[in-house]
Motif scaffolding. Structure first.
Motif, mmCIF file in Angstrom:
data_model
loop_
_atom_site.group_PDB
_atom_site.id
_atom_site.type_symbol
_atom_site.label_atom_id
_atom_site.label_comp_id
_atom_site.label_asym_id
_atom_site.label_seq_id
_atom_site.Cartn_x
_atom_site.Cartn_y
_atom_site.Cartn_z
ATOM 1 N N LEU A 256 60.625 52.869 67.012
ATOM 2 C CA LEU A 256 60.596 51.672 67.841
ATOM 3 C C LEU A 256 61.982 51.175 68.220
ATOM 4 N N ARG A 257 63.021 51.776 67.664
ATOM 5 C CA ARG A 257 64.378 51.276 67.913
ATOM 6 C C ARG A 257 64.850 51.563 69.329
ATOM 7 N N GLU A 258 64.499 52.730 69.856
ATOM 8 C CA GLU A 258 64.954 53.124 71.188
ATOM 9 C C GLU A 258 63.842 52.905 72.198
ATOM 10 N N PRO A 259 64.173 52.353 73.377
ATOM 11 C CA PRO A 259 63.129 52.073 74.376
ATOM 12 C C PRO A 259 62.291 53.285 74.742
ATOM 13 N N GLY A 260 62.902 54.443 74.805
ATOM 14 C CA GLY A 260 62.177 55.632 75.213
ATOM 15 C C GLY A 260 61.148 56.118 74.217
ATOM 16 N N LYS A 261 61.217 55.636 72.985
ATOM 17 C CA LYS A 261 60.302 56.097 71.940
ATOM 18 C C LYS A 261 59.200 55.093 71.610
ATOM 19 N N ARG A 262 59.263 53.919 72.197
ATOM 20 C CA ARG A 262 58.328 52.873 71.775
ATOM 21 C C ARG A 262 56.897 53.179 72.162
ATOM 22 N N SER A 263 56.695 53.810 73.287
ATOM 23 C CA SER A 263 55.339 54.187 73.674
ATOM 24 C C SER A 263 54.759 55.183 72.677
ATOM 25 N N ALA A 264 55.562 56.198 72.328
ATOM 26 C CA ALA A 264 55.112 57.179 71.340
ATOM 27 C C ALA A 264 54.851 56.514 69.998
ATOM 28 N N GLY A 265 55.689 55.549 69.620
ATOM 29 C CA GLY A 265 55.507 54.850 68.354
ATOM 30 C C GLY A 265 54.191 54.100 68.304
ATOM 31 N N ALA A 266 53.835 53.419 69.402
ATOM 32 C CA ALA A 266 52.577 52.678 69.437
ATOM 33 C C ALA A 266 51.371 53.610 69.359
ATOM 34 N N LEU A 302 50.686 47.056 63.336
ATOM 35 C CA LEU A 302 51.114 45.660 63.266
ATOM 36 C C LEU A 302 52.616 45.548 63.496
ATOM 37 N N VAL A 303 53.389 46.442 62.872
ATOM 38 C CA VAL A 303 54.841 46.429 63.083
ATOM 39 C C VAL A 303 55.159 46.713 64.545
ATOM 40 N N ALA A 304 54.466 47.684 65.130
ATOM 41 C CA ALA A 304 54.697 48.005 66.539
ATOM 42 C C ALA A 304 54.414 46.789 67.424
ATOM 43 N N ALA A 305 53.296 46.099 67.176
ATOM 44 C CA ALA A 305 52.946 44.936 67.989
ATOM 45 C C ALA A 305 53.968 43.818 67.835
ATOM 46 N N LEU A 306 54.345 43.522 66.596
ATOM 47 C CA LEU A 306 55.287 42.426 66.363
ATOM 48 C C LEU A 306 56.686 42.765 66.856
ATOM 49 N N THR A 307 57.067 44.040 66.787
ATOM 50 C CA THR A 307 58.359 44.454 67.322
ATOM 51 C C THR A 307 58.384 44.292 68.836
ATOM 52 N N LEU A 308 57.311 44.697 69.508
ATOM 53 C CA LEU A 308 57.240 44.522 70.958
ATOM 54 C C LEU A 308 57.292 43.043 71.339
ATOM 55 N N ILE A 309 56.669 42.187 70.517
ATOM 56 C CA ILE A 309 56.758 40.746 70.769
ATOM 57 C C ILE A 309 58.188 40.258 70.585
ATOM 58 N N SER A 310 58.817 40.649 69.478
ATOM 59 C CA SER A 310 60.165 40.168 69.172
ATOM 60 C C SER A 310 61.179 40.618 70.212
ATOM 61 N N LEU A 311 61.014 41.829 70.737
ATOM 62 C CA LEU A 311 61.950 42.364 71.722
ATOM 63 C C LEU A 311 61.543 42.024 73.152
ATOM 64 N N GLY A 312 60.357 41.444 73.315
ATOM 65 C CA GLY A 312 59.866 41.164 74.657
ATOM 66 C C GLY A 312 60.451 39.925 75.290
ATOM 67 N N GLY A 313 61.020 39.025 74.488
ATOM 68 C CA GLY A 313 61.641 37.823 75.033
ATOM 69 C C GLY A 313 63.145 37.972 75.099
ATOM 70 N N ARG A 314 63.751 37.350 76.094
ATOM 71 C CA ARG A 314 65.202 37.480 76.261
ATOM 72 C C ARG A 314 65.978 36.527 75.361
ATOM 73 N N ASP A 315 65.311 35.506 74.854
ATOM 74 C CA ASP A 315 65.947 34.595 73.907
ATOM 75 C C ASP A 315 64.872 34.079 72.956
ATOM 76 N N GLU A 375 56.464 49.671 79.015
ATOM 77 C CA GLU A 375 56.954 48.488 79.747
ATOM 78 C C GLU A 375 57.966 47.681 78.952
ATOM 79 N N SER A 376 58.230 48.096 77.705
ATOM 80 C CA SER A 376 59.173 47.343 76.856
ATOM 81 C C SER A 376 60.539 47.283 77.506
#
Length: 378
Positions: A256-266, A302-315, A375-376
């Motif tokens: 989940l650290r790199e944008p290109g891998k987040r889809s595969a991670g989910a 759950l980690v994938a969902a919460l990580t996408l939430i945490s990284l989805g906002g700009r602040d 879309e992350s």
């Protein structure tokens, strides 16, 4: 040192819910509840999540983030006592109060993690999710043994003590934090996340993974007891289910650290859940293996969902609003799961139709995770 106390708050966000599943046979016998009513009891906290989550940013703006968390811990402790010891009405009312209190923590903890651990959000998310999962699993495993010491009321109310202890530990953070009017974390103006396509995809993924999780947390012991296992064994299987989530949650961040891998991670996080539910349908004798596999996937999802939430906002402010949106609509969807599964079981006289329903949710979860990961933003 104070920043790490957010992980202790995570310990309080699931035990009051996950202790219910193993005790449903005792609660239903005492309170004369059918399967549909039991499913509704399991769904009530999720409905409270859905109603309260969009308003949490207002509470945090008024009180300050840390003070809002403290208030939630105290209300959670009170709700646990009300649910257990104030009769039939209290069972339902206390469950709603518990759901409202946990909703505040659900929304604010990801935002606090983004603020305090901005350099490594995915790892910090994995850690606090491990704390959530550990506490949830422990509550499931101990529910029946504690009830054996007295009754189901003690097994539910004992988790109020944990909430009070964590509230005391959290108290110094409320003194150290800025006054509510000076807290920039919850700004009055921010982008409307409800108009962002990525926010809707994250919300769908959050809701579907929550749906499969809460159906199994609520009904897995009952399903296994109906299949011939003892209540104690079914409770241990539920502990295994949630305990394996710790491993899944700690392992998935590297994808989940790199944008290109987040889809595969989910997707990697979601597939074990789908396979496990199909396994319960086809080879139910291997229930312990399917419980372990489903838990591995649920923790990772759950980690994938919460990580996408945490990284989805700009602040921090936008993250708080995104968290409120994802958890409001997500848990509204999740609330339907335990109720529909119980209703199907009541109408059909078995659990096959309910498991097929959950398998459908898991398949949709996999697809939503793939799209949300693509879309992350970063």
């Amino acid at each position: 040192m104070l920043t790490a106390t957010v992980f202790l708050v995570a310990l309080c966000l699931r035990p009051a819910i996950t202790a219910v599943g193993p005790l449903l046979p005792q609660i239903s016998a005492d309170q004369q509840l059918g399967e549909a009513a039991q499913g509704l009891l399991g769904a009530l906290p999720l409905l409270a999540f859905a109603l309260v989550s969009p308003q949490v940013h207002r509470l945090a703006r008024r009180l300050g983030t840390e003070r809002a968390v403290l208030a939630a811990l105290l209300v959670l402790a009170a709700g646990g006592v009300v649910r257990a010891y104030t009769g039939s009405f209290g069972l339902w009312a206390g469950t709603v109060v518990i759901g409202c209190a946990i909703a505040v923590g659900n929304v604010l903890v990801p935002a606090i993690v983004k603020r305090d651990y901005a350099a490594n959000v995915s790892r910090a998310t994995g850690i606090y999710t491990a704390f959530i999962t550990l506490a949830a699993a422990t509550a499931s495993a101990l529910a029946v043994p504690i009830a054996g010491l007295a009754d189901w009321r003690l097994a539910l109310s004992v988790w109020s003590v944990l909430a009070l202890v964590v509230a005391v530990i959290w108290l110094p953070r409320t003194r150290a934090s800025a006054a509510p009017a000076e807290t920039p974390a919850i700004s009055a103006e921010t982008v409307n996340v409800w108009r962002q396509p990525s926010a809707w995809l994250i919300t769908a993924f959050m809701g579907l993974q929550s749906t499969t999780f809460y159906v199994l947390v609520t009904w897995l012991p009952t399903i296994e007891i109906a299949g011939g296992l003892s209540a104690r064994t079914a409770g241990l299987h539920l502990f295994l289910y949630q305990g394996m989530g710790i491993i899944g949650g700690l392992a998935i961040p590297f994808l989940l650290r790199e944008p290109g891998k987040r889809s595969a991670g989910a997707v990697v996080a979601s597939l074990p859940v789908l396979v496990a539910i199909l396994g319960l349908l086809v080879v139910p004798d291997l229930a312990v293996a399917w419980a372990a596999m489903a838990g591995l996937g649920q923790g990772a999802a759950l980690v994938a969902a919460l990580t996408l939430i945490s990284l989805g906002g700009r602040d921090h402010a936008e993250t708080t609003r995104l968290s409120g949106m994802a958890q409001s609509l997500g848990y509204l969807l999740a609330a339907s799961g335990p109720f529909l599964a119980g209703l199907l079981a009541e109408q059909t006289g078995g659990w096959t139709a309910s498991l097929i329903l959950v398998a459908g949710f898991a398949a949709l979860q996999t697809a939503a995770g793939a799209a949300a990961g693509r879309e992350s933003r970063r």
